[in-house]
Design a protein around this motif. Structure first.
Motif, PDB file in Angstrom:
ATOM      1  N   SER A 205       0.832  -1.209   0.000  1.00 19.98           N
ATOM      2  CA  SER A 205       0.000   0.000   0.000  1.00 19.98           C
ATOM      3  C   SER A 205       0.866   1.259   0.000  1.00 19.98           C
ATOM      4  N   ARG A 206       1.991   1.215   0.706  1.00 15.66           N
ATOM      5  CA  ARG A 206       2.845   2.400   0.746  1.00 15.66           C
ATOM      6  C   ARG A 206       3.480   2.728  -0.599  1.00 15.66           C
ATOM      7  N   PHE A 207       3.770   1.687  -1.355  1.00 13.88           N
ATOM      8  CA  PHE A 207       4.480   1.905  -2.620  1.00 13.88           C
ATOM      9  C   PHE A 207       3.591   1.684  -3.838  1.00 13.88           C
ATOM     10  N   ASN A 208       2.280   1.502  -3.589  1.00 19.58           N
ATOM     11  CA  ASN A 208       1.356   1.391  -4.707  1.00 19.58           C
ATOM     12  C   ASN A 208       1.656   0.163  -5.564  1.00 19.58           C
ATOM     13  N   LEU A 209       1.683  -1.005  -4.928  1.00 15.10           N
ATOM     14  CA  LEU A 209       2.104  -2.228  -5.614  1.00 15.10           C
ATOM     15  C   LEU A 209       1.083  -3.350  -5.457  1.00 15.10           C
ATOM     16  N   GLU A 210       1.066  -4.253  -6.424  1.00 12.96           N
ATOM     17  CA  GLU A 210       0.364  -5.528  -6.275  1.00 12.96           C
ATOM     18  C   GLU A 210       1.351  -6.498  -5.611  1.00 12.96           C
ATOM     19  N   PRO A 211       0.830  -7.580  -5.038  1.00  6.64           N
ATOM     20  CA  PRO A 211       1.749  -8.575  -4.472  1.00  6.64           C
ATOM     21  C   PRO A 211       2.773  -9.031  -5.518  1.00  6.64           C
ATOM     22  N   GLY A 212       4.018  -9.142  -5.117  1.00 10.58           N
ATOM     23  CA  GLY A 212       5.057  -9.597  -6.052  1.00 10.58           C
ATOM     24  C   GLY A 212       5.739  -8.488  -6.818  1.00 10.58           C
ATOM     25  N   GLN A 213       5.084  -7.309  -6.857  1.00 15.24           N
ATOM     26  CA  GLN A 213       5.681  -6.187  -7.584  1.00 15.24           C
ATOM     27  C   GLN A 213       6.579  -5.364  -6.668  1.00 15.24           C
ATOM     28  N   GLY A 214       7.590  -4.734  -7.264  1.00 19.47           N
ATOM     29  CA  GLY A 214       8.517  -3.951  -6.461  1.00 19.47           C
ATOM     30  C   GLY A 214       8.885  -2.618  -7.086  1.00 19.47           C
ATOM     31  N   VAL A 215       9.450  -1.748  -6.250  1.00 21.63           N
ATOM     32  CA  VAL A 215       9.867  -0.416  -6.664  1.00 21.63           C
ATOM     33  C   VAL A 215      11.325  -0.215  -6.283  1.00 21.63           C
ATOM     34  N   THR A 216      12.044   0.531  -7.095  1.00 19.60           N
ATOM     35  CA  THR A 216      13.379   0.959  -6.693  1.00 19.60           C
ATOM     36  C   THR A 216      13.410   2.487  -6.663  1.00 19.60           C
ATOM     37  N   ILE A 217      14.117   3.018  -5.684  1.00 23.86           N
ATOM     38  CA  ILE A 217      14.329   4.465  -5.622  1.00 23.86           C
ATOM     39  C   ILE A 217      15.815   4.713  -5.452  1.00 23.86           C
ATOM     40  N   GLU A 218      16.380   5.529  -6.334  1.00 24.00           N
ATOM     41  CA  GLU A 218      17.756   5.984  -6.156  1.00 24.00           C
ATOM     42  C   GLU A 218      17.693   7.436  -5.713  1.00 24.00           C
ATOM     43  N   LEU A 219      18.489   7.789  -4.724  1.00 28.98           N
ATOM     44  CA  LEU A 219      18.454   9.153  -4.198  1.00 28.98           C
ATOM     45  C   LEU A 219      19.795   9.844  -4.404  1.00 28.98           C
ATOM     46  N   TYR A 220      19.734  10.973  -5.093  1.00 33.87           N
ATOM     47  CA  TYR A 220      20.943  11.768  -5.321  1.00 33.87           C
ATOM     48  C   TYR A 220      20.835  13.087  -4.574  1.00 33.87           C
ATOM     49  N   GLY A 221      21.961  13.763  -4.411  1.00 27.60           N
ATOM     50  CA  GLY A 221      21.932  15.103  -3.849  1.00 27.60           C
ATOM     51  C   GLY A 221      22.275  15.136  -2.369  1.00 27.60           C
ATOM     52  N   ALA A 222      21.409  15.831  -1.608  1.00 28.85           N
ATOM     53  CA  ALA A 222      21.730  16.112  -0.204  1.00 28.85           C
ATOM     54  C   ALA A 222      21.996  14.865   0.623  1.00 28.85           C
ATOM     55  N   VAL A 223      21.435  13.732   0.222  1.00 32.60           N
ATOM     56  CA  VAL A 223      21.577  12.528   1.048  1.00 32.60           C
ATOM     57  C   VAL A 223      23.028  12.054   1.145  1.00 32.60           C
ATOM     58  N   THR A 224      23.893  12.497   0.239  1.00 33.01           N
ATOM     59  CA  THR A 224      25.304  12.103   0.374  1.00 33.01           C
ATOM     60  C   THR A 224      26.136  13.226   0.988  1.00 33.01           C
TER      61      THR A 224
END
Ligand SMILES: Cc1cc2nc3c(=O)[nH]c(=O)nc-3n(C[C@H](O)[C@H](O)[C@H](O)COP(=O)(O)OP(=O)(O)OC[C@H]3O[C@@H](n4cnc5c(N)ncnc54)[C@H](O)[C@@H]3O)c2cc1C
Ligand code: SF4
Ligand code: SF4
Lengths: 437, 96
Positions: A205-224
C-alpha cells in the motif's frame, strides 16, 4: 584434499564465480567452486537489484524454479534531494517489467538467500562447492598458474585454469600478477545498508504495488552530504533495503561516518514515512569498485582469468554490477571450455575472454563511462549544486503566487546564473556530457 | 538507532586471533593525526578503530569487523594489515 587435477577452480561463489562454475559444469568440465563464507552469500551485500537476462543466460527459465526473488521491479524512481525536498522522476509499466519470454527484467534479492540458491545451481550442474575455505594464494609453475593454495590443511588444489571471482579488493588479483597496484581510495565506494522488516501488505500500500511487484528508488543530492555517491531504497517481499554509498576518498577527506550518513538518509522527510513502523533486521556494509575501465586489472594470464568486482566490472551510473559479473563469469566459463577443446590454457588462448568481453555490453559500457569515475572524485560539488538548482527551479514553477510564468522563468534563470556563472554552467555541462556520452 | 544497537543485530563466528594488525603504530601517533585526522576512526562502518589518547595508539576491535575491506585502501599510510578471516570465520549475514 586430493591431489587430483580439475579442469577449473573458481574462487568466490558470488554472481561471477557461480555463473562461471555453472557454465563450465554444464559443459561437463570438472569444477571446484571455493567460497570463504560459511555458505555462499554469508559475506555478500548488495542493494539488491538483480537482472534476469544474465541469470537466464546460465539458468534458463529460472523464474519458473524456486529462485528466491523478492519482488519484480515494475517501477524505478530517481529522487533528486535537497535537505527537505525531492524532485522525483519515475518510470512505471508493470507489463514491460518482463522480457517477451517471460523473464523478469529486474528483481530485488537478498544476497544471503540468493547466492546460496545460485551456487546450488552450480552444484546441480556437477560443480563441487567447497565453502568455509579461503583461497590464500595461487600456485605458480614457471610462468603459469596451476592451482590455488587454500587455508585448509593439505589444501593445495590443481587445475588447468583458475577463475578469480573473489570480489572487490581482490587479494588474488595481485597474487596472480594481474594487478600491480592496490585499488585507490577514489576507485572505491563504501556502502552501508539496513534491511528493515515490514509486512508485505504495508509495503504494497505504501508503494502502490500488487503482491510480487517492487519499486526501486535511487536518491541523489543532499543525502550524500557533499560527497559523490547515492542512496537507495528498494522493496523486498517483507522488508525494505535502504542504504547509501559514497567514495572512500571523500569519506577520508570529510571524516563523516557512514552510519551517520545512513541515519540522516532515513530521517529525510521523504524517506521517513516510508520506513515508519519498520524493524531493523540487519545492518551491513560492503565496498563497491567504482574505478571503471581505467582501473581494471589485466583480465587474463597463463592459466588464469578474472571476472566481476575483482576486475572492477561495475557500472556505477546505472547501479549495475551483478549483471556484469554474471555475464563476465559466463564468458570466462565459455573461454575455458574452448581452451580445453584446444588443449591450450596459455594466455594466447585465454585472450579470447577479453575479446568476448569487448563484444559484449560489459566492456562496451565500461569504456563508454571511462571518464566518469575521475569526474565523480574531482567534482563532488556537482552533487550539491545541481540538485539545489533543479529543486528551486521546480519549486518556483509550481508556486502559484500571481507571477506570470515568463517572469518566473526569468527569475529562475537569474537565480541559476547568480549561483553559477553561465561559463561555469557550460563547463560543468560539458564535463558531465563528456563523461557519459 | 545507534551503531552499537545495529552491530548487536549481527552474527559472527569469532576467531581467537585477530585478522587485523597495525604495522606501524608510530605513524598513527605522529603523522596521521595532524595530516588526516585518523580517518580509520571515522570511515570504518563498524567502528573497529579507536584512538586511545592515553596510550597514544589505535585500538583495534577486530571482533566488530564486517569485512567491507574499506580499510585496505582508506588508510592514507597503508599501515593497516587486514587479511581475510580464516574460512568460515567472521561476519555471517542472514540477509545481505
Ligand atoms: C550496497 C551495494 C549495493 C549494490 N547494489 C547493486 C544493485 O542493485 N544491482 C547490481 O547489479 N549490483 C549492485 N551492487 C554491486 C554487486 O553487488 C557486485 O557488482 C556483485 O556482487 C559482484 O559479484 P562478484 O561475484 O564479482 O563478487 P561478490 O559478489 O563480492 O562475490 C565474491 C565472492 O568471493 C568470496 N571470496 C572472496 N575472497 C575469497 C577467497 N580468497 N577465497 C574464497 N572465497 C573468497 C566472497 O565471500 C564472495 O562470496 C551493489 C553493491 C553494494 C555493495
Ligand atoms: S588511518 Fe592509518 S595511519 Fe591513520 S590512524 Fe588509522 S591506521 Fe593509523
Ligand atoms: S574491513 Fe571494514 S569493517 Fe572491517 S575493519 Fe576494515 S573498514 Fe572496518
Amino acid at each position: 584434499m586430493s591431489t587430483e587435477k580439475f579442469d577449473a577452480i573458481v574462487v568466490g561463489a558470488g554472481p561471477a564465480g557461480a555463473a562461471a562454475a555453472i557454465t563450465m559444469a554444464q559443459a561437463g568440465l570438472s569444477v571446484v567452486l571455493l567460497e570463504r563464507g560459511e555458505y555462499p552469500g554469508a559475506k555478500n551485500v548488495m542493494g539488491g537489484v538483480m537482472y534476469g537476462r544474465m541469470v537466464a543466460d546460465v539458468v534458463p527459465e529460472f523464474w519458473k524454479l524456486d529462485a528466491p526473488l523478492e519482488r519484480v521491479v515494475v517501477e524505478e524512481r530517481v529522487w533528486i534531494t535537497t535537505e527537505e525536498g525531492v524532485v522525483s522522476l519515475g518510470y512505471r509499466n508493470p507489463r514491460q517489467a518482463y522480457h517477451p519470454d517471460g523473464c523478469p527484467n529486474a528483481f530485488t534479492v537478498l544476497r544471503a538467500r540468493w547466492d546460496r540458491w545460485f551456487a546450488a545451481r552450480a552444484e546441480e550442474a556437477g560443480a563441487i562447492l567447497v565453502p568455509q575455505t579461503v583461497a590464500e594464494d595461487v600456485i605458480w609453475q614457471d610462468d603459469r598458474i596451476v592451482g590455488v593454495r587454500t587455508g585448509r590443511e593439505e589444501g593445495d588444489l590443481y587445475a588447468d585454469v583458475v577463475v578469480i571471482a573473489d570480489g572487490v579488493n581482490s587479494f588474488l588479483a595481485q597474487r596472480a600478477r594481474l594487478r600491480d597496484h592496490p585499488v585507490a581510495p577514489h576507485h572505491l565506494a563504501l556502502a552501508v545498508k539496513e534491511v528493515i522488516g515490514l509486512p508485505p501488505e504495508i509495503i504494497e500500500s505504501r508503494f502502490n504495488l500488487e503482491p510480487g511487484q517492487g519499486v526501486t528508488i535511487e536518491l541523489y543530492g543532499a543525502v550524500t552530504d557533499g560527497m559523490s555517491g547515492y542512496g537507495f531504497l528498494y522493496t523486498n517481499r517483507d522488508s525494505l533495503s535502504v542504504g547509501v554509498g559514497v567514495l572512500v576518498s571523500h569519506l577520508m577527506r570529510t571524516r563523516r561516518t557512514p552510519y551517520e550518513l545512513l541515519e540522516r538518509l532515513k530521517q529525510h522527510p521523504a524517506v521517513r514515512p516510508l520506513l515508519t513502523g519498520g524493524e531493523v533486521l540487519e545492518y551491513a556494509a560492503h565496498a563497491i569498485p567504482e574505478g571503471g575501465y581505467e582501473a581494471m586489472p589485466r583480465l587474463f594470464g597463463n592459466g588464469v582469468l578474472i571476472a566481476g568486482d575483482a576486475a572492477m566490472m561495475v557500472n556505477g551510473l546505472h547501479r549495475e554490477g551483478s549483471n556484469l559479473a554474471m555475464a563476465a563469469g559466463r564468458l570466462a566459463g565459455e573461454t575455458v571450455i574452448e581452451a580445453k577443446r584446444r588443449g591450450d590454457f596459455s594466455a594466447r588462448t585465454l585472450a579470447l575472454y577479453e575479446a568476448k568481453l569487448r563484444e559484449s555490453f560489459v566492456l562496451q559500457d565500461l569504456v563508454k563511462y571511462r571518464h566518469l569515475p575521475e569526474l565523480a572524485d574531482r567534482r563532488p560539488d556537482l552533487f550539491r549544486i545541481y540538485p539545489h538548482l533543479v529543486h528551486d527551479a521546480v519549486h518556483e514553477m509550481l508556486t502559484v503566487d500571481g507571477l506570470p510564468k515568463r517572469a518566473k522563468q526569468r527569475r529562475i534563470w537569474q537565480e541559476i546564473t547568480r549561483r553559477r556563472r553561465p561559463l561555469q554552467l557550460l563547463r560543468d555541462l560539458y564535463e558531465i556530457w563528456r563523461a557519459v556520452r | 538507532m545507534r551503531l552499537e544497537e545495529k552491530l548487536y543485530l549481527l552474527r559472527w563466528k569469532h576467531d581467537r586471533q585477530s585478522h587485523i594488525a597495525i604495522t606501524d603504530p608510530a605513524t598513527c601517533r605522529d603523522r596521521c593525526g595532524k595530516t588526516w585526522g585518523r580517518p580509520c576512526t571515522t570511515f570504518c562502518p563498524a567502528r573497529v578503530y579507536e584512538w586511545d589518547p592515553a596510550e597514544g595508539r589505535i585500538v583495534v576491535y577486530y571482533e566488530n569487523c564486517v569485512e567491507c575491506t574499506t580499510c585496505l585502501v582508506g588508510c592514507p599510510y597503508r599501515v593497516i594489515d587486514w587479511r581475510l578471516p580464516r574460512g568460515g570465520f567472521g561476519i555471517q549475514y542472514r540477509y545481505g
